[in-house]
Scaffold this motif. Sequence first.
Motif, PDB file in Angstrom:
ATOM      1  N   ASP A  43       0.705  -1.307  -0.066  1.00 31.83           N
ATOM      2  CA  ASP A  43       0.001  -0.098   0.063  1.00 31.83           C
ATOM      3  C   ASP A  43       0.902   1.416  -0.118  1.00 31.83           C
ATOM      4  OD1 ASP A  43      -2.118   1.663   0.273  1.00 31.83           O
ATOM      5  OD2 ASP A  43      -2.738   1.053   2.080  1.00 31.83           O
ATOM      6  N   ALA A  44       0.815   1.979  -1.184  1.00 30.94           N
ATOM      7  CA  ALA A  44       1.596   3.154  -1.308  1.00 30.94           C
ATOM      8  C   ALA A  44       1.093   4.492  -1.005  1.00 30.94           C
ATOM      9  CB  ALA A  44       2.479   3.239  -2.580  1.00 30.94           C
ATOM     10  N   SER A  45      -0.369   4.293  -0.654  1.00 33.90           N
ATOM     11  CA  SER A  45      -1.368   5.509  -0.553  1.00 33.90           C
ATOM     12  C   SER A  45      -0.705   6.314   0.656  1.00 33.90           C
ATOM     13  CB  SER A  45      -2.593   5.139  -0.026  1.00 33.90           C
ATOM     14  OG  SER A  45      -3.593   6.116   0.231  1.00 33.90           O
ATOM     15  N   ALA A  46      -1.103   7.508   0.362  1.00 33.82           N
ATOM     16  CA  ALA A  46      -0.706   8.612   1.220  1.00 33.82           C
ATOM     17  C   ALA A  46      -1.567   8.291   2.900  1.00 33.82           C
ATOM     18  CB  ALA A  46      -1.057   9.964   1.043  1.00 33.82           C
ATOM     19  N   LEU A  47      -2.376   7.558   2.743  1.00 33.46           N
ATOM     20  CA  LEU A  47      -3.296   7.071   3.837  1.00 33.46           C
ATOM     21  C   LEU A  47      -2.790   5.905   4.285  1.00 33.46           C
ATOM     22  CD1 LEU A  47      -6.872   8.227   2.423  1.00 33.46           C
ATOM     23  CD2 LEU A  47      -5.297   9.557   3.745  1.00 33.46           C
TER      24      LEU A  47
END
Length: 262
Positions: free
Chosen positions: A120-124
Amino acid sequence: MARLRDPDGGCPWDLAQDFASIAPYTIEEAYEVADAIDRGDLDDLRDELGDLLLQVVFHARMAEEAGAFAFGDVVAAICDKMVRRHPHVFGGAAAEDAGAATRGWEAIKREERRARGEADASALAGISRGLPEWQRAAKLQQRAARVGFDWPSPAPVIAKLREELGEVEAEFDAVAAAPGDAAAQARLEAELGDVLFVAANLARHAGVDVGRALRGANHKFERRFRAMEAMAAAEGAPLEARSLPEQEALWARVKQAEDGTC
């Protein structure tokens, strides 16, 4: 704790516990620490920190019994993490202010997640689903703001809050018109969620901790309600025996007694 958890002569209650049954107590003790801080009661804070430490010891002891880790491993792990995430203190890096230190901390956390194989590379990424929802809302908004997805000032947030309140009002009307309509009730719930989410965002723009603000509101309501009860009892008619207008008049008197604060 080892003695309390000893099957031979230990405490039956402590022996009956597991991670899941103790977790709610851990959360409760953290809130009691926050309450002592809010009240500025350092004696109570000392006691509450001890209660919170006991929770860490309890979980660590159960893990040790399972052959997973012990209390010393918990201490070593957090010490290692603090050194690793503060290269501007323990290494050769630099951080000119708190904002730079926070950005560095988050960058190191992202690298740690990549090293663990998290895709998961999301900012979240990494925001726990176990947080209280108000706290998770604030963290989601804060993370989104770091990549520029944010209102530029409180004014549009307030406008959005007014818009969401209008939508809530419309859904209340829809539920009143069709009390048995599950879809209408679901829409009302969703719109109320939007109001709370935007309110959390407004608190973030104000630099106000949502939980602390809500605790303050709760304390204020409890203080004033108890004062209403006492006032009503002193006048010979308990609060529950009075009409709503009479109760509201008592509330106004309590507020006035607090020097006009609201």
